[in-house]
Design an enzyme around this catalytic site. Structure first.
Site, PDB file in Angstrom:
ATOM      1  N   LYS A 114       0.780  -1.388   0.211  1.00  0.00           N
ATOM      2  CA  LYS A 114       0.050   0.206  -0.024  1.00  0.00           C
ATOM      3  C   LYS A 114       0.887   1.354  -0.248  1.00  0.00           C
ATOM      4  CE  LYS A 114      -4.234   1.984   2.352  1.00  0.00           C
ATOM      5  NZ  LYS A 114      -5.188   1.626   3.200  1.00  0.00           N
ATOM      6  N   ASP A 207     -12.091   1.959  10.253  1.00  0.00           N
ATOM      7  CA  ASP A 207     -12.596   1.905   8.988  1.00  0.00           C
ATOM      8  C   ASP A 207     -13.133   0.285   8.484  1.00  0.00           C
ATOM      9  OD1 ASP A 207     -13.355   2.751   6.322  1.00  0.00           O
ATOM     10  OD2 ASP A 207     -11.357   2.603   5.697  1.00  0.00           O
TER      11      ASP A 207
END
Length: 874
Positions: A114, A207
């Site tokens: 990422k 999240d």
């Protein structure tokens, strides 16, 4: 496309985004100058970037620009650090995720890399990542992806390397797999327990959404990005744009109200997101329809409006699957999605526990806000509207009453059945909640709780004889509560009443009938009652009729029949039972429920079966599997986990592994005291005494038995003994000091007072009898034969008075009595008892059971000794 082209695309894209729609086409015509490929790239990116009716479904603002930046970062290179870059996996507001391969590793397994956006990534953040990586490395959980590495791209942008997961988002997996509701909820429990594990390690996700919860083809759940959101949020904000980027990175649909309002974040934030995911897994759609809604309107809905019933939505689109106890499931979702964090579940583990209660048919902890509480909340939000409504309340109420009165005569026949069904549901729900208050988690085994249960059973018999549907639910809950108090006789009596009511019903609920047969069959099997096997077979047939041959509830039925075969068949059929256990295990694996409490219980039963057959090494291996699984999937203080620890310790004692057995029993002792109070530790203390006796530590065994007796006797109120109350207190205090040798005089006094003090309504007769039997055995083992004989006779007398149907328990007590008689020289009486014990064990447990073998060896040794004594001298 080269780097120059990417720069051109970004400039055109940024200009087009700022343009009004009617001017955008002319701008593109001028900027692209007839370059069709360039026009196509820009148009494709604009379609993703520009919010439309489904703005929540598209990448968040900034995602496309990040993709352009990503292409610029790698340029002509195909590596990041030591990782070779593969395909793009996903693009989001925080950056881009690509597949990577570590060529320096021996297996070259893929990883997920990422790369963070410029707006949120700094070298300062990278240093924070390095500090936090040590914390995140502690998240060693099978359902959480691990953070493997971190570093810096060529332009200073941080990247992080995670475990690569090949799976589908959980909402897509549920939708495409067509999972029944029970399996969906079991899958969701796994998610909750993984989240709870992270919370225990001080990590909040922030999240949670289906895209961050992947499920492999084999049904294994993996949570992504755990801790990354925390790392990002912990960094100082240098500008308003950075804050906006962080907010955009979250998926608004799954945000909690406090996240939207910018309030402090806690574990309750993840609980709310879990509630939204649960809603979606039940209903098949999200709780809020935000299609076409503005950002402001979407946030208002999430912060102020309560969603509709997920089970109603489920029923509307799933007429082929029945959903029992829908209101309880709705309450679970509503409690997880409370607007105020303090009113949600205290932990993800509590949410998982309520799902387990729902699946087991027990009363859930989630409550529905009362009418008064809901009214006050509404008044606070809509003061003006309620002021207007109050002015016309009397007129409207009068009109409604008159209308209802006029319509009543015309609708009473049509509505009678509907109202009766609603009344039944409400009464059963009320009784479930009421009777649950008499359970061990609320009152413990107290007189007050038991009086509630006794009176409820009496009322059901008197007042509900003509309403079998309602009475069945009441009796069923009473039986369950008695079972949790380990009062098997009362539990069986109420389950029998429930079964009789289910059979009298004109339209019996076959699912509930099968549940009743399962629990009644198990309770009867514990008492070696042959009726238990018939109940389990009928339950299995009903479940196959309702669900087919491949279903988790059918697997439960297979397990029930297998258990009954080990206890109720004459003699026990262990091979057939083992086959059924293994069938149930294989079915659970095929249906994706390998990681569940039911599977752990299945392994536990298989281990117990092997122990009964004296296959101790195999049994220990199965117990180890069962315990490891139980620790993963069950709450920390679950009674099923405690029972598994206890039984595994007994198996290790038989193998002579005393240190490990004592270690497990000490753990169980602490867990039992915390979960159910000190009175529940009596059984564990008795097991600890057996370990001490087996390893030759008689003083340690006596200490544990004295303490067990003292804790048991605390259930007696000294005030009921009158003048003898003070002496009772002294005796109990003496036993609490855990002396290392038996005090025959004190035991004698205690037994003399027991008939006056003993209250079967308060203290468990079976536990008291078992305690007396064990004290008798230890006394006889230490040459205290008179005390052993006296205690054995008392145990048998009390058992015959309070639980005469426990025939195999009586057989065990006779064997203990025989040992005391042998010590007293009454060998012939002892031999007759052992012959009866041997015959009973052979007809029930079978010749291969470990107790049967031990009794046969003892009898053979006794006969041999007698023969030696009477043999004539040569």
């Amino acid at each position: 496309m080269n780097t120059t082209s990417w720069y051109k695309i970004r400039r055109i894209l940024e200009a087009a985004i700022d343009c009004s729609p009617h001017r955008r086409e002319r701008l593109l015509d001028r900027a692209c100058k007839g370059d069709a490929e360039l026009r196509r790239h820009v148009t494709d990116l604009l379609e993703q970037e520009t919010p439309g009716d489904g703005w929540l479904e598209s990448p968040v603002p900034g995602a496309v620009a990040n993709l352009v930046e990503w292409s610029e970062v790698i340029g002509g290179s195909d590596r990041i650090g030591r990782y070779r870059v593969g395909d793009v996996i996903a693009v989001g507001g925080m950056g881009v995720v690509v597949q990577g391969f570590d060529d320096t590793a021996s297996d070259a397994r893929p990883v997920a890399i990422k790369i963070l956006s410029r707006g949120v990534g700094t070298r300062r953040m990278l240093r924070a990542f390095k500090r936090e990586q040590q914390l995140l490395d502690q998240l060693d959980h099978p359902n959480i992806t691990r953070l493997l590495d971190s570093g810096v791209c060529a332009d200073g942008r941080p990247y992080i390397v995670m475990e690569y997961v090949d799976g589908r988002p959980i909402d897509e997996f549920v939708r495409t797999s067509g999972l029944p509701m029970a399996d969906r909820l079991s899958l969701f429990r796994t998610v909750c327990l993984a989240v709870h594990y992270a919370h225990q390690n001080l990590i909040v996700h922030r999240d949670l959404k289906p895209g961050n919860i992947l499920v492999s083809a084999g049904g294994v759940v993996k949570l992504l990005d755990f801790g990354i959101a925390k790392l990002l949020h912990d960094q100082p904000r240098v500008s308003g744009s950075a804050t906006e980027t962080m907010m955009d990175a979250m998926t608004l649909q799954y945000c909690s109200p406090e996240q939207i309002r910018g309030e402090p974040i806690s574990t309750a934030t993840d609980i709310f997101s879990l509630g939204v995911i649960l809603y979606e897994m039940i209903a098949g759609c999200r709780p809020y329809d935000l299609g076409g809604a503005s950002r402001y309107e979407a946030e208002r809905l999430i912060c102020e409006v309560s969603p509709g019933s997920p089970t109603d939505t489920f029923r509307a689109s799933n007429s082929d699957e029945r959903l029992a106890r829908g209101p309880a499931l709705d309450r679970i979702v509503a409690m997880a999605m409370q607007k105020e964090p303090r009113r949600r579940y205290a932990s993800a583990e509590q949410l998982a526990e309520d799902i387990r209660r729902y699946l087991d048919g027990s009363t859930v902890m989630a409550y529905r806000a009362g009418r008064f509480e809901r009214t006050l909340t509404a008044i606070r939000k809509h003061r003006v509207a309620f002021g207007v409504a109050a002015a016309s309340f009397v007129m409207v109420t009068a009109f409604a009453v008159m209308s209802a009165f006029m319509a009543r005569s015309a609708t009473v026949a049509r509505d009678r059945e509907t109202k009766a069904r609603q009344v039944t549901q409400k009464i059963n729900g009320f009784m479930n909640d009421l009777l649950a208050m008499a359970g061990p988690s609320q009152m413990g085994p107290s007189d007050a709780g038991l009086r509630v249960l006794e009176e409820a059973s009496s009322i059901a018999g008197r007042e509900l004889s003509d309403q079998p549907d309602i009475a069945a639910g009441v009796y069923h809950q009473i039986g369950s509560t008695y079972g949790s108090l380990r009062r098997r006789s009362e539990s069986i009596r109420n389950y029998r009443n429930a079964l009789e009511c289910y059979r009298r019903s004109t339209q019996p609920d076959k699912a509930r009938l099968s549940d009743c047969l399962i629990v009644l069959g198990s309770a009867l099997a514990f008492r070696d009652d042959e009726e238990g096997l018939a109940c389990q077979r009928e339950a299995l047939a009903l479940r196959r009729e309702l669900y087919g041959d491949e279903h988790l509830r059918v697997a439960e039925g297979l397990h029930g029949v297998g258990f009954a075969l080990t206890r109720c068949a004459r003699p026990a059929r262990y091979d057939e039972a083992e086959g059924l256990y293994r069938q149930a295990l294989a079915m659970r694996e095929r249906l994706g429920a390998g990681e569940s409490g039911a599977t752990a219980e299945n392994l536990h039963a298989l281990a117990a079966l092997m122990r009964h057959q004296n296959r101790l090494e195999e049994s220990a291996e199965q117990y180890e599997r069962a315990l490891a699984l139980s620790r993963r999937v069950l709450p920390a203080l679950d009674t099923q986990l405690i029972d598994c620890i206890e039984d595994y310790a007994v198996c290790l004692r038989d193998l002579g592994r005393f240190d490990r057995a004592e270690e497990l029993l000490r753990e169980s002792l602490a867990m039992s005291a915390q979960a159910m109070g000190e009175s529940s530790t009596v059984v564990t203390l008795m097991n600890m005494a057996r370990v001490g006796q087996t390893r030759g530590d008689r003083s340690g065994a006596w200490r544990h038995l004295h303490l067990a007796l003292a804790r048991f006797c605390r259930g007696v109120s000294p005030d009921s003994l009158g003048l003898a109350g003070e002496r009772w207190r002294q005796l109990v205090a003496g036993f609490e000091q855990q002396p290392a040798a038996p005090n025959s005089e004190a035991f004698g006094e205690l037994l003399a007072l027991a008939p006056v003090a003993y209250s079967p309504k308060c203290l468990s007769p079976s536990m008291y009898c078992s305690l007396l039997d064990q004290v008798s055995g230890l006394a006889a083992d230490g040459d205290e034969y008179s005390l052993g004989e006296r205690l054995s006779h008392e145990a048998i007398r009390l058992l015959d008075a309070h639980d005469p149907s426990s025939k195999m328990t009586r057989v065990r007590y006779h064997r203990t009595l025989a040992e005391a008689l042998i010590g007293l020289g009454q060998v012939e009486d002892a031999r007759r008892l052992l012959v009866e014990v041997d015959a009973a064990l052979r007809s029930t447990r079978g010749p291969d059971h470990r107790e049967t073998r031990a009794t046969a060896e003892r009898l053979a040794g006794l006969v041999s000794t007698q023969a030696t004594r009477v043999a004539p001298r040569s």
